[in-house]
Design an enzyme around this catalytic site. Structure first.
Site, PDB file in Angstrom:
ATOM      1  N   GLU A 485      10.407   1.719  -3.840  1.00 13.61           N
ATOM      2  CA  GLU A 485       8.963   2.487  -4.008  1.00 13.61           C
ATOM      3  C   GLU A 485       8.537   2.574  -5.153  1.00 13.61           C
ATOM      4  OE1 GLU A 485       6.977   4.089  -0.793  1.00 13.61           O
ATOM      5  OE2 GLU A 485       5.093   4.585  -2.482  1.00 13.61           O
ATOM      6  N   ASN A 544       2.042   1.263  -6.397  1.00 13.11           N
ATOM      7  CA  ASN A 544       0.777   2.085  -5.651  1.00 13.11           C
ATOM      8  C   ASN A 544      -0.273   1.100  -6.060  1.00 13.11           C
ATOM      9  OD1 ASN A 544       1.724   3.486  -2.390  1.00 13.11           O
ATOM     10  ND2 ASN A 544       2.681   4.118  -4.588  1.00 13.11           N
ATOM     11  N   GLU A 576       1.403  -2.195  -2.898  1.00  9.25           N
ATOM     12  CA  GLU A 576       1.185  -1.607  -1.598  1.00  9.25           C
ATOM     13  C   GLU A 576      -0.185  -0.838  -1.947  1.00  9.25           C
ATOM     14  OE1 GLU A 576       3.945   2.154  -0.427  1.00  9.25           O
ATOM     15  OE2 GLU A 576       5.700   0.607  -0.804  1.00  9.25           O
ATOM     16  N   ASP A 606       0.304  -0.090   3.249  1.00 10.22           N
ATOM     17  CA  ASP A 606       0.776   1.471   3.946  1.00 10.22           C
ATOM     18  C   ASP A 606       0.235   2.684   4.473  1.00 10.22           C
ATOM     19  OD1 ASP A 606       2.441   3.615   2.255  1.00 10.22           O
ATOM     20  OD2 ASP A 606       1.635   3.406   0.620  1.00 10.22           O
ATOM     21  N   GLU A 663       8.579   4.243   7.383  1.00  7.77           N
ATOM     22  CA  GLU A 663       8.523   5.204   6.371  1.00  7.77           C
ATOM     23  C   GLU A 663       8.574   6.594   6.520  1.00  7.77           C
ATOM     24  OE1 GLU A 663       5.729   5.232   2.780  1.00  7.77           O
ATOM     25  OE2 GLU A 663       4.052   4.924   4.359  1.00  7.77           O
TER      26      GLU A 663
END
Ligand code: C2E
Ligand code: CA
Ligand code: CA
Length: 728
Positions: A485, A544, A576, A606, A663
């Site tokens: 990520e 993101n 995400e 997310d 996560e």
């Protein structure tokens, strides 16, 4: 010689002449100076007194001047009949002479007469016919003509005044000293009071035409006028014949004239409508018509005044709003929304001390109060509202959020304090721990930081100070890196590395996130391209995507263009989205996602488990992967309920055909637990913190490193499908 009968003799001629003259004159006398003789030859009946008889001419003239001529005209009269003067006058005019005098009548009054003196008899003689003609009527006509001229001037004035009056919709009057010299007829017609010759000002006072509250300004106005102000005006209410008080502007101007008594010309203008319009505009500008609360400018001004009046009093500004008000408005209708706002306003007002506390509505569901007191007063106020709102009977339970800030430092503008209360409110919402927050040191620090960020963000972006860090995504049982990520970092030349939680929320608010995201995506694309060029087989990197991008119509196009620019297979870029993106417009979101999925991009949901309707979102939106939030993971390991929720959610997502990654995995226990639930992938400090691109490249491609795997993680575990669902 016999006389021809048709030729009259001199005596007869005289007689005829006199007869002719008697048609025009009232009295005719024959005067002979040489022999000091006079006689009356004609008298109209009974009008004028005749001169005394039995005197010589000189004595008669003297007596007549004394008794028959008006004393003011006596001298002129005597002058006319001076022998030498008469001779001179007649020789210079050649025919006649005369004058006009007031002559006594039988009833004792005087009438104007014109006296004409004609020579009579031959030349060299001093014999005259003196004729008197009554011209009194003409004189008076003359006088009345003069009066008429005055009247005419006045009526011109009147016309002028009327024109002024009509053009300015006003009524005019004039006064000098104590006397009114002109009054527009409309004034007594429209205004109450008895117009009996008193000065208007007097009768307005005495007959209560002047509104009692306006008396003071009126007297002030008169004083200023008397204090030799050349012109002055006052706005006041006067009673009409209908009984209603109407607003008028009375303006008076002193006209320059040389007399001692100054003359004033005044007008009265009806401004009732204008005043009412102005008042209602002011009312509208100052007060919100839905709730009757102040508007923001009024609130600021009044708070400023309160603070000035009693600077020592401790005060707080509290800003509050309704959680999800827009949703309430949409779901239950605007009328319900308004009803709720009115209810909140009502509750608010009930709790305020109206003489020293204030209340405003900014817009929509945003309210502000200025409370007197410390934090306990704020808490009391919040409690009151919470309780009141909880009793608000309806299909839903409205909830309020509060942000409070002390109004202490007199140097700080009220607006700034309101802004701080807003920041506190945002903080309360952001933390999600409680429904309120006070502006404190932590917030103060954040505000200062935001000032700094705002000042530097554009330059920093252009300067390449923002960089993507990469955090590996790992397959739990093998330790293999299956993805990464990209997480933004701000490499500040003086402040060092700044983590995104210090700037991303701020950028979300000011919109700068859109620029930052695009920059990060491009950097990620560059990296992927360079890895491909070096012959590595890069893993998909997720980026993101802020919800703000979804209001950009060309968002899909731009993303495709970006991957095309770097000739990247689209599966290498994963997008995400956090749940906050979903609220706005689900339809558009769905469409955009499908569009991009068709182009080959994959989506991760997310922070799953932190939002309000995560399960709902799972159902509605076509995600490829679910990222379980850190809180979810720790909850799952900490308590039984958390475990049940975690387990079932994972099963559900799997059954919906989605991949799952957890996560924030920090410990082997967490990894073990996740694995036990059937979650195969993880991201977290247990494996690696986010690292810069060079480190990531070296670690994952150059050294082809894999993470060490705890033996327990390698064991085969019972799958949750068999465990939970199969048993049902
Ligand atoms: P996120 O997308 O949920 O990113 C995961 C965050 O969790 C990252 O924080 C990461 O460093 C942190 N994290 C990962 N493993 C662990 C762990 O084991 N323990 C703990 N305590 N934390 C862990 P980071 O990098 O500070 O980013 C914070 C948030 O900022 C991100 O949350 C994301 O929402 C946002 N963000 C970061 N970069 C960008 C960006 O380029 N664009 C956008 N729109 N948002 C970004
Ligand atoms: Ca993320
Ligand atoms: Ca996350």
């Amino acid at each position: 010689m016999p006389r021809r009968p048709d030729v009259p003799d001199a005596a007869e001629m005289e007689q005829r002449y006199i007869r002719l003259l008697s048609n025009f004159y009232d009295q005719i006398y024959d005067l002979d100076f040489r022999i000091d003789f006079y006689r009356s030859v004609y008298q109209s009946d009974g009008k004028f007194c005749a001169p005394p008889e039995g005197h010589g001419l000189a004595a008669m003239l003297e007596a007549a001047a004394d008794t028959l001529i008006h004393p003011e005209d006596k001298a002129d009269f005597q002058r006319l009949f001076q022998r030498a003067e008469l001779r001179r006058a007649l020789s210079s005019t050649g025919g006649s002479t005369g004058g006009e005098y007031r002559k006594k009548c039988l009833d004792g009054s005087y009438r104007w007469v014109r006296v004409m003196v004609f020579p009579f008899g031959g030349s060299g003689q001093e014999r005259y016919l003196v004729c008197f003609q009554d011209i009194d009527v003409h004189k008076h006509v003359g006088a009345s003509t003069r009066e008429n001229v005055l009247l005419h001037i006045q009526s011109l004035d009147h016309l002028r005044y009327r024109a002024i009056a009509e053009q300015t919709r006003s009524m005019v009057f004039e006064w000098q000293g104590p006397a009114l010299t002109y009054v527009d007829a409309l004034i007594p017609r429209l205004l109450a009071g008895n117009y009996d010759g008193r000065h208007l000002f007097e009768l307005w006072r005495e007959d209560k035409v002047l509104f009692s509250e306006d008396r003071a300004v009126f007297e002030n106005f008169l004083r200023s006028l008397a204090d030799s102000e050349p012109s002055s005006a006052v706005t006041m209410r006067l009673r009409r014949r209908t009984g209603a008080f109407t607003w008028y502007v009375l303006s008076c101007t002193r006209l320059e004239n040389n007399t001692d008594e100054p003359r004033y010309m005044c007008s009265l203008r009806d401004v009732d409508k204008a005043i009412h319009i102005a008042r209602s505009l002011r009312q509208q500008a100052e007060y919100d018509d839905l709730t009757g609360a102040c508007t923001m400018p009024t609130f600021l001004e009044k708070t400023g005044r309160l603070r000035h009046k009693r600077p020592d009093a401790l005060r707080h500004i509290v800003r509050y709003d309704v959680a999800g008000f827009r949703a309430i408005d949409e779901r239950f209708g605007q009328e319900e929304g308004r009803r709720l706002l009115r209810a909140i306003s009502y509750l608010t007002r009930e709790n305020l001390a109206s003489d020293r506390e204030l209340f405003a509505r900014l817009s929509g569901d945003i309210f502000l109060v200025c409370l007197e007191g410390g934090s306990e007063r704020v808490r009391e106020f919040m409690d009151w509202l919470r309780r009141g709102v909880a009793e608000y009977a309806n299909a839903y339970r409205p909830e309020l959020f509060f942000g409070a800030c002390r109004l202490d430092d007199p140097e700080t503008p009220v607006r700034e304090i309101c802004e701080r209360a807003y920041l506190a409110l945002m903080a309360a919402k952001g933390r999600g721990l409680s429904d309120h927050a006070f502006y404190d040191d932590e917030l103060r620090r954040r505000v200062l930081e935001e000032h700094f960020i705002k000042a530097e963000m554009y330059a920093a972006l252009a300067d390449g100070q923002f960089v993507p860090y990469l955090q590996p995504k790992v397959e739990i049982f093998s330790g293999r890196i299956v993805g990464a990520e990209a997480l933004a970092r701000w490499r500040h030349p003086e402040r060092g590395l700044i983590p995104p939680n210090r700037f991303v929320p701020f950028f979300e608010r000011n919109g700068f996130i859109v620029l930052l995201d695009k920059y990060i995506w491009e950097e990620v694309c560059k990296l992927l391209r360079s890895w491909l060029d070096k012959g590595y087989r890069p893993v998909p990197v997720s980026i993101n995507v802020s919800r703000l991008h979804f209001s950009d119509n060309s968002f899909c196009e731009k993303l495709r263009a970006l991957t095309d620019k770097y000739r990247l297979p689209r599966h290498l870029l994963e997008l995400e989205l956090t749940e906050s993106a979903f609220f706005e417009n689900e339809k558009i979101l769905q469409q955009t996602m499908r569009d991009l999925q068709e182009s080959g991009f994959a989506f991760s949901m997310d922070d799953f488990g932190t939002g309000y309707s995560s399960l709902n979102t799972l159902r509605a939106l076509p995600f490829n992967t679910v990222k379980l939030d850190r809180a979810f993971v720790s909850d799952g390991t900490d308590n039984r309920r958390g475990r049940i929720v975690a387990r079932n959610t994972i099963t559900l997502a799997k059954q919906l055909g989605m991949k799952i990654i957890a996560e924030g995995v920090e410990t082997v226990e967490q990894a073990l637990f996740l694995r036990s639930l059937g979650c195969d992938h993880a991201q977290g400090f247990y494996y690696s913190r986010p690292m810069d691109a060079r480190d990531f490249e070296t670690f994952s491609f150059v050294r082809r490193k894999c993470f060490w795997v705890d033996p327990r993680l390698q064991e085969t575990l019972p799958r949750p499908e068999d465990d939970v669902w199969a048993k049902k």
